[in-house]
Design a protein around this motif. Structure first.
Motif, PDB file in Angstrom:
ATOM      1  N   CYS A 142       2.696   1.467   4.951  1.00  0.00           N
ATOM      2  CA  CYS A 142       3.290   0.846   3.769  1.00  0.00           C
ATOM      3  C   CYS A 142       2.244   0.753   2.667  1.00  0.00           C
ATOM      4  O   CYS A 142       1.222   0.066   2.821  1.00  0.00           O
ATOM      5  CB  CYS A 142       3.819  -0.540   4.119  1.00  0.00           C
ATOM      6  N   ASN A 143       2.480   1.418   1.551  1.00  0.00           N
ATOM      7  CA  ASN A 143       1.514   1.405   0.463  1.00  0.00           C
ATOM      8  C   ASN A 143       1.650   0.201  -0.446  1.00  0.00           C
ATOM      9  O   ASN A 143       0.768  -0.039  -1.282  1.00  0.00           O
ATOM     10  CB  ASN A 143       1.627   2.704  -0.332  1.00  0.00           C
ATOM     11  N   ALA A 144       2.720  -0.578  -0.297  1.00  0.00           N
ATOM     12  CA  ALA A 144       2.778  -1.846  -1.014  1.00  0.00           C
ATOM     13  C   ALA A 144       1.665  -2.768  -0.516  1.00  0.00           C
ATOM     14  O   ALA A 144       1.040  -3.497  -1.302  1.00  0.00           O
ATOM     15  CB  ALA A 144       4.142  -2.504  -0.829  1.00  0.00           C
ATOM     16  N   HIS A 145       1.406  -2.735   0.791  1.00  0.00           N
ATOM     17  CA  HIS A 145       0.291  -3.500   1.344  1.00  0.00           C
ATOM     18  C   HIS A 145      -1.032  -2.999   0.782  1.00  0.00           C
ATOM     19  O   HIS A 145      -1.912  -3.787   0.408  1.00  0.00           O
ATOM     20  CB  HIS A 145       0.287  -3.400   2.870  1.00  0.00           C
ATOM     21  N   HIS A 146      -1.204  -1.683   0.725  1.00  0.00           N
ATOM     22  CA  HIS A 146      -2.445  -1.125   0.202  1.00  0.00           C
ATOM     23  C   HIS A 146      -2.647  -1.506  -1.258  1.00  0.00           C
ATOM     24  O   HIS A 146      -3.762  -1.823  -1.680  1.00  0.00           O
ATOM     25  CB  HIS A 146      -2.438   0.399   0.358  1.00  0.00           C
TER      26      HIS A 146
END
Length: 363
Positions: free
Chosen positions: A182-186
């Protein structure tokens, strides 16, 4: 001609249907009674429409039991008790067993699925709510633990062969699957790194590259392309690698052991950069495979309303109460994903004919 339309409801008045079941005694002495309709379970009971409305209020509108009873009494004219309202989900959930089995099988067969977990309060203690979902399906699972034991008991990832989208929790890594992070976390971690190290350009640079790759993926889909053109993709992934290497140079590994023994503790920036380097393929999978989403927001949306329920109630008082609520909630979530009427689907489940997924498994 001027037209004015007033859309309104007729006054809601309860309708009581009496079923008279005749009995006949055979010459041999056996007494035979005519069968009652499925909804006539007692001498006096509430029908499937009001029962469906009660379930809807409890699991989708998140009303407390007492307020749901008050609403039903004032709107329908039936003075239902809080005891009856509290029993609705317990009587509805067992009939949804075929639905749960069908959804689990469909997710196992899906080419891509989202996974997440969150803490919940049951019996005054912390438990773990696990979710598995696709664009069309949702299912929940409650367990005392968070890790591999609970995920195995859920029974989806241990038979899943598609792409698993998740937030990077290490237990998911124990499954030999194709992973997508999940790139929202990144993006949140990169923003925190930029605020912590305002003199360093790599956090903003990496965040910008991820946004640009996501925009390129959307553009490729809009143009019905099977992939991002190489002359667009290669320079962007090259910038990604450059920013990661720059960040690693600025944040070398801590080689000193922990004061209490064990492995050296690394800074948050170093851990983030090592993860982005080690799992580069999983982080950028959305750019190389256009069927993969940029984030795990699907799972987070599906699990978010369970947190709303916890804020309202403070937690479930029994394990049975938690599992029945989650079963009905997964049914409603899936129903709404298919654009079906929630009350109609609940009524069908109450009368012994729950809706089952027939749409081919997709993302």
């Amino acid at each position: 001609m001027v037209r004015r339309q007033v859309h309104d409801l007729p006054e809601i008045v309860p309708v009581v249907t009496e079923h008279r079941l005749y009995q006949r005694r055979c010459r041999c002495g056996v007494l035979t009674t005519a069968p009652a309709p499925a909804e006539a379970t007692a001498a006096a009971c509430y029908g499937p429409n009001v029962t469906a409305l009660a379930a809807y209020l409890l699991t989708y509108q998140h009303l407390p039991i007492s307020r749901a009873a008050e609403l039903l009494a004032e709107v329908t004219g039936m003075a239902v008790s809080t005891g009856w309202v509290s029993s609705v989900l317990g009587r509805l959930a067992p009939g949804l067993a075929p639905f749960v089995e069908a959804v689990q099988a469909a997710i196992v067969a899906a080419p891509l699925a989202h996974f997440d977990e969150t803490g919940v309060r049951v019996l005054g203690k912390n438990r773990w709510l696990h979710s598995a979902s696709t664009l069309w399906l949702t299912v929940y699972f409650l367990h005392d633990k968070r890790g591999r034991e609970a995920i195995d008991a859920f029974g989806i990832l241990n038979g899943f062969a598609g792409i698993a989208v998740h937030d990077g929790y290490h237990s998911y890594r124990t499954y030999d699957l194709t992973h997508a992070l999940c790139n929202a976390h990144h993006q949140r971690e990169l923003q925190a790194a930029a605020e912590t190290h305002p003199d360093q350009a790599w956090p903003t640079g990496l965040s910008d590259v991820l946004d640009e790759l996501n925009a390129a993926a959307h553009t490729a889909r809009d143009l019905d392309l099977s992939e991002i053109p190489d002359d667009v993709l290669t320079p962007m992934t090259g910038r990604y690698d450059t920013h990661v290497r720059t960040g690693l140079d600025l944040h070398p590994r801590n080689q000193r052991g922990h004061p209490k023994g064990g492995r050296p503790t690394q800074s948050q920036a170093r851990r983030l950069l090592e993860r982005l380097e080690k799992y580069r393929g999983d982080t950028l999978r959305f750019a190389f495979d256009l069927t993969v989403p940029f984030t795990n927001n699907q799972a987070e949306r599906d699990i978010r309303m369970t947190k709303t329920q916890l804020k309202i109630t403070g937690g479930w008082r029994t394990h049975h109460g938690a599992t029945t609520w989650l079963t009905v909630r997964s049914y409603i979530s899936t129903i709404r994903k298919h654009g079906l009427n929630t009350l109609t689907a609940l009524r069908d489940a109450i009368t012994g004919n729950p809706w089952l997924p027939t749409r081919p498994a997709t993302t």
